[in-house]
Design a protein around this motif. Structure first.
Motif, PDB file in Angstrom:
ATOM      1  N   SER A  88     -66.914  -9.682 -86.011  1.00 38.28           N
ATOM      2  CA  SER A  88     -66.662 -10.875 -86.830  1.00 38.28           C
ATOM      3  C   SER A  88     -65.442 -10.696 -87.724  1.00 38.28           C
ATOM      4  O   SER A  88     -64.844 -11.673 -88.174  1.00 38.28           O
ATOM      5  CB  SER A  88     -67.896 -11.199 -87.676  1.00 38.28           C
ATOM      6  OG  SER A  88     -68.215 -10.103 -88.525  1.00 38.28           O
ATOM      7  N   GLU A  89     -65.049  -9.451 -87.978  1.00 42.05           N
ATOM      8  CA  GLU A  89     -63.870  -9.191 -88.806  1.00 42.05           C
ATOM      9  C   GLU A  89     -62.589  -9.680 -88.144  1.00 42.05           C
ATOM     10  O   GLU A  89     -61.568  -9.869 -88.817  1.00 42.05           O
ATOM     11  CB  GLU A  89     -63.761  -7.688 -89.101  1.00 42.05           C
ATOM     12  CG  GLU A  89     -64.907  -7.136 -89.933  1.00 42.05           C
ATOM     13  CD  GLU A  89     -64.798  -5.644 -90.133  1.00 42.05           C
ATOM     14  OE1 GLU A  89     -63.866  -5.032 -89.550  1.00 42.05           O
ATOM     15  OE2 GLU A  89     -65.636  -5.073 -90.866  1.00 42.05           O
ATOM     16  N   LEU A  90     -62.611  -9.872 -86.828  1.00 34.93           N
ATOM     17  CA  LEU A  90     -61.432 -10.336 -86.107  1.00 34.93           C
ATOM     18  C   LEU A  90     -61.300 -11.856 -86.133  1.00 34.93           C
ATOM     19  O   LEU A  90     -60.311 -12.394 -85.639  1.00 34.93           O
ATOM     20  CB  LEU A  90     -61.467  -9.831 -84.660  1.00 34.93           C
ATOM     21  CG  LEU A  90     -61.413  -8.311 -84.499  1.00 34.93           C
ATOM     22  CD1 LEU A  90     -61.435  -7.931 -83.022  1.00 34.93           C
ATOM     23  CD2 LEU A  90     -60.183  -7.730 -85.180  1.00 34.93           C
ATOM     24  N   VAL A  91     -62.299 -12.553 -86.678  1.00 35.26           N
ATOM     25  CA  VAL A  91     -62.200 -14.006 -86.851  1.00 35.26           C
ATOM     26  C   VAL A  91     -61.533 -14.252 -88.197  1.00 35.26           C
ATOM     27  O   VAL A  91     -62.183 -14.326 -89.236  1.00 35.26           O
ATOM     28  CB  VAL A  91     -63.595 -14.671 -86.786  1.00 35.26           C
ATOM     29  CG1 VAL A  91     -63.484 -16.179 -86.961  1.00 35.26           C
ATOM     30  CG2 VAL A  91     -64.276 -14.336 -85.467  1.00 35.26           C
ATOM     31  N   ARG A  92     -60.206 -14.367 -88.177  1.00 34.21           N
ATOM     32  CA  ARG A  92     -59.419 -14.467 -89.406  1.00 34.21           C
ATOM     33  C   ARG A  92     -58.970 -15.911 -89.596  1.00 34.21           C
ATOM     34  O   ARG A  92     -58.082 -16.399 -88.905  1.00 34.21           O
ATOM     35  CB  ARG A  92     -58.220 -13.521 -89.326  1.00 34.21           C
ATOM     36  CG  ARG A  92     -58.647 -12.078 -89.036  1.00 34.21           C
ATOM     37  CD  ARG A  92     -57.504 -11.097 -89.083  1.00 34.21           C
ATOM     38  NE  ARG A  92     -56.431 -11.388 -88.165  1.00 34.21           N
ATOM     39  CZ  ARG A  92     -55.722 -10.463 -87.516  1.00 34.21           C
ATOM     40  NH1 ARG A  92     -56.009  -9.174 -87.695  1.00 34.21           N
ATOM     41  NH2 ARG A  92     -54.748 -10.800 -86.705  1.00 34.21           N
ATOM     42  N   ASP A 132     -55.973 -16.661 -86.958  1.00 27.28           N
ATOM     43  CA  ASP A 132     -54.872 -15.740 -86.700  1.00 27.28           C
ATOM     44  C   ASP A 132     -55.368 -14.727 -85.675  1.00 27.28           C
ATOM     45  O   ASP A 132     -56.110 -13.808 -86.008  1.00 27.28           O
ATOM     46  CB  ASP A 132     -54.454 -15.063 -88.011  1.00 27.28           C
ATOM     47  CG  ASP A 132     -53.237 -14.171 -87.839  1.00 27.28           C
ATOM     48  OD1 ASP A 132     -52.648 -14.145 -86.734  1.00 27.28           O
ATOM     49  OD2 ASP A 132     -52.857 -13.497 -88.824  1.00 27.28           O
ATOM     50  N   LYS A 133     -54.977 -14.911 -84.423  1.00 25.35           N
ATOM     51  CA  LYS A 133     -55.498 -14.089 -83.328  1.00 25.35           C
ATOM     52  C   LYS A 133     -54.845 -12.703 -83.310  1.00 25.35           C
ATOM     53  O   LYS A 133     -53.630 -12.590 -83.350  1.00 25.35           O
ATOM     54  CB  LYS A 133     -55.235 -14.775 -81.984  1.00 25.35           C
ATOM     55  CG  LYS A 133     -55.850 -14.035 -80.787  1.00 25.35           C
ATOM     56  CD  LYS A 133     -55.465 -14.691 -79.485  1.00 25.35           C
ATOM     57  CE  LYS A 133     -54.203 -14.089 -78.891  1.00 25.35           C
ATOM     58  NZ  LYS A 133     -54.371 -12.678 -78.471  1.00 25.35           N
ATOM     59  N   PRO A 134     -55.657 -11.647 -83.217  1.00 25.04           N
ATOM     60  CA  PRO A 134     -55.075 -10.317 -83.059  1.00 25.04           C
ATOM     61  C   PRO A 134     -54.534 -10.127 -81.642  1.00 25.04           C
ATOM     62  O   PRO A 134     -54.992 -10.781 -80.696  1.00 25.04           O
ATOM     63  CB  PRO A 134     -56.267  -9.380 -83.298  1.00 25.04           C
ATOM     64  CG  PRO A 134     -57.370 -10.233 -83.833  1.00 25.04           C
ATOM     65  CD  PRO A 134     -57.108 -11.616 -83.327  1.00 25.04           C
ATOM     66  N   PRO A 135     -53.566  -9.226 -81.455  1.00 26.29           N
ATOM     67  CA  PRO A 135     -53.088  -8.946 -80.093  1.00 26.29           C
ATOM     68  C   PRO A 135     -54.181  -8.298 -79.263  1.00 26.29           C
ATOM     69  O   PRO A 135     -55.042  -7.577 -79.775  1.00 26.29           O
ATOM     70  CB  PRO A 135     -51.915  -7.983 -80.321  1.00 26.29           C
ATOM     71  CG  PRO A 135     -52.196  -7.351 -81.648  1.00 26.29           C
ATOM     72  CD  PRO A 135     -52.872  -8.396 -82.470  1.00 26.29           C
ATOM     73  N   GLY A 136     -54.176  -8.566 -77.961  1.00 28.33           N
ATOM     74  CA  GLY A 136     -55.133  -7.947 -77.047  1.00 28.33           C
ATOM     75  C   GLY A 136     -56.457  -8.663 -76.925  1.00 28.33           C
ATOM     76  O   GLY A 136     -57.319  -8.243 -76.149  1.00 28.33           O
TER      77      GLY A 136
END
Length: 314
Positions: free
Chosen positions: A77-81, A93-97
């Motif tokens: 859930s930390e990647l849902v920015r 804001d999507k992380p790469p990969g």
């Protein structure tokens, strides 16, 4: 990426539970793994993705199994920015990969799934998450999702009519001119590839990319010149920036599909070993559009990663 396993259900297997069938047909699969493949969206009956382990099969049905789906894990859930939240839509804001939406191989480990899970954790019952547009898996930056189906039509119309402003930062190999405009039409091919269309090709679709160099060219990768460009789209075709940059002789750093092919001893797309870039140097940093219900202007920006910053940004 491995090729999918395909087979037909025979008469003696008619009525079997799908996971039990998989465990019998694929020796390396346990029943537990077979259930996980089904739940993760890696199994198809005909052209239909099946995610219910209680599904029973019928004689003659074609089964397709993507075994690499076992490797997919739910995103943290930390990647849902969140960059912007609204009753109608959200911008992340999507992380790469990270894939934006489900792939052919799996429905797990996607940003859309992680957003849906976040909404459930917040108490939303059966949340709606609509994928408005996609960003290449290796790229990073702004991605919009609708969270009310009523907003979908309005937002999709803006994308179709090219009324969404999108700006990107991209690093390319070579020494491009200060300003470059590419108007080469593009043609989508099977298996997700795109190429510049030939003259008069019926499947050609117009595509226009404006590129502007934002700082002097620097030596960056093994002594090769590398330039930082600001890109804006007048159209929004699949892989448009990557294909247009490559067609002009300036491949995007880290682009394994359209850029330089590394030797077998060098890393793959996951950046395992070697010194080549382990990500796609493409970042969507600005998104501008009319609010789907109020019509008011919305202008959003994502932070620039270190590689995408120029002196003028500081």
């Amino acid at each position: 990426m491995g090729r999918p396993l395909r087979f037909r259900v025979v008469d003696s297997e008619d009525g079997s539970l799908l996971p039990q069938l998989l465990a019998r047909r694929v020796p390396e699969l346990s029943l537990t793994d077979a259930k996980e493949l089904v739940r993760g969206g890696a199994v198809y009956l005909g052209h239909l993705r099946v995610r219910l382990p209680t599904m029973r099969v019928a004689s003659g049905e074609r089964v397709t199994v993507h075994l690499e789906g076992l490797e997919a894990r739910p995103l943290s859930s930390e990647l849902v920015r969140f960059v912007h939240r609204d009753p109608d839509f959200v911008v992340l804001d999507k992380p790469p990969g990270v894939p934006v939406a489900q792939t052919r191989q799996t429905a797990r480990g996607t940003l859309a799934e992680a957003l849906r899970r976040t909404l459930v954790d917040e108490g939303v019952v059966r949340p709606y998450v609509g994928v408005v547009h996609r960003l290449d898996q290796g790229a990073s930056g702004l991605v919009m999702f609708t969270v009310r189906s009523v907003a979908n039509k309005s937002v999709h119309r803006q994308f179709a009519e090219h009324r969404i402003e999108r700006r990107y930062r991209v690093r390319v190999v070579g020494e491009p001119p200060a300003v470059l405009r590419c108007e080469a039409p593009l043609c989508e091919l099977p298996h997700g590839r795109v190429r510049v269309a030939q003259s008069g090709e019926p499947r050609a679709r117009p595509a226009v990319t404006e590129l502007r160099r934002v700082e002097p060219v620097l030596g960056e990768v093994e002594g090769r010149a590398a330039a930082l460009l600001d890109a804006s789209l007048e159209t929004g075709r699949t892989h448009q920036i990557r294909v247009h940059c490559q067609s002009e002789g300036f491949a995007v750093l880290g682009d394994r599909k359209y850029g330089e092919r590394p030797p077998a001893s060098e890393p793959d797309d996951r950046g395992e070993g070697g010194s080549e870039p382990s990500r796609l140097f493409l970042h969507a940093y600005r998104l501008g559009f009319a609010h789907p219900t109020t019509g008011e202007r919305v202008d959003l920006r994502a932070p620039l990663p270190d590689w995408a910053r120029a002196r003028e940004d500081e």
